[in-house]
Design an enzyme around this catalytic site. Sequence first.
Site, PDB file in Angstrom:
ATOM      1  N   ASN A 317       0.835  -1.209   0.000  1.00 43.30           N
ATOM      2  CA  ASN A 317       0.000   0.000   0.000  1.00 43.30           C
ATOM      3  C   ASN A 317       0.869   1.258   0.000  1.00 43.30           C
ATOM      4  O   ASN A 317       0.686   2.177   0.809  1.00 43.30           O
ATOM      5  CB  ASN A 317      -0.951  -0.008   1.204  1.00 43.30           C
ATOM      6  N   HIS A 353      -9.792   3.870   8.309  1.00 44.55           N
ATOM      7  CA  HIS A 353     -10.249   2.547   7.902  1.00 44.55           C
ATOM      8  C   HIS A 353     -11.655   2.232   8.389  1.00 44.55           C
ATOM      9  O   HIS A 353     -12.404   1.525   7.707  1.00 44.55           O
ATOM     10  CB  HIS A 353      -9.284   1.467   8.420  1.00 44.55           C
TER      11      HIS A 353
END
Length: 468
Positions: A317, A353
């Site tokens: 990521n 998140h």
Amino acid sequence: MDSSFTSVSYWSSKIGTTEPALRLLLTVLYGYPLALLFRKCVFNKAPIAQHLYFITTGLILGYWNYGSDICHCIYSTIFTYFTLVILKGTLYSVVITFVFNLGYLIIGYFYWSTVSYDINWTMPHCILTLKLIGVAFDLYDGHQPVESLSADSKKLALVHPPNIFELFGFVFFPAAFLIGPQFSMKRYLEFIGGHYNNGDEPPNSVPAAVRKLLFGLFYLAVFQLLGFFVTDDYLISDAFGNLPFYRKMILLGMWGRFTLYKYISCWLLTEGACILFGLSQNGKDERGETRWDGLENVKLHIFENTTEFNHYIKSFNVNTNNWIAQYVYKRLKFLGDRQLSQIFSLLFLAVWHGVHSGYYMCFFFEFVVMYMERDIKSIVKSDVYLKSFFASPKIQLPLQIVLRMYTFVFMGWCVIPLVFLQYPRYFPVYANCNYVGAILFLLWPVVYAPLVRFLLKKYGKRNTEKAQ
């Protein structure tokens, strides 16, 4: 032909996945024909034509996945546009953009989240949130004295707020709208302006795009294959809990790869589409050939050869990690403490998140693992005997094997809460794994590290006395 044969629901049931997951995968793959159509019909056209192409195709894909819920992304983009136009590059515009977009996302999580990993409108909205906050920061940097900016901020700074077509085209770029990768408004504007073009011809990015496509399909196949050996349900079962310890650790490492390959395959596929569009150009290499790694979200060579957890951070990521470093970590320099800046950066990542405790537990373990590894490096560096021992050529091969097994197994441990999300679901998995990660990482600063330092001090003193 029976219409059900061509429906997504029909094939999702045959493949053994959910309909939203299959729609998302197909959407990622649709980036390739959309890129080819762009190269054939829209390339080198007026900027407005390119913006409209990206806006239209991005919204169509978004609506196909999430229906009218895609309006949440539109609302946030419109609000941010007027904030930037009215307040321009001021601190107020940064604060308002930051609070509104992150707050909107959190409210979305609160009302739409379930007990499992959700594929709904909050998924593209979390990508959008970082994009819009990044634009506000870049515009703010564009109104600061140049000498006060870092090298990266100078490259990304915006002097003028983007017009509404630029902002919507940037947000809804079809190959990156739903799952990323992250990229800056400056890169998008340079792309639209022909900065990455090869004269009047589309960029020669087809071979690089095909390579990423093949890598993505390969990792997707490996992900499916690993699913025959380890699944989320298996880790929580009594059958897994009753296995011998060494088998549990091997399967835990395999499950960790199974989990991460799901993301890696999608990132490789969407990166390939971005390369085909021409957005990923990153200058020339030492041989004078064009580099297409400007939006690389996973560095496979580093990822598959990790010997410490920092390698995972560097290779997994990548674009989101770069965004956090640019817009959160470095902006907290005024705190005067790198460790405190890291804590707040990880806290932001957890909030971004979602609202489940598993996200916070996951990033908590990232912090304690990194703390332990830094502490061990410091101990080895400060002790002449340990430094000499670990530098010995004879120890390199067994050391590499041990470290690779360590990162392989314990990455599985660290992603347990990221997958199971809620305490009643991930705690039984911890129990099935004999709390091995907690015993290793949480006890390091209070038990192992003091003991190691005591023994080294005692051993070092004894050696000094012998030498005298």
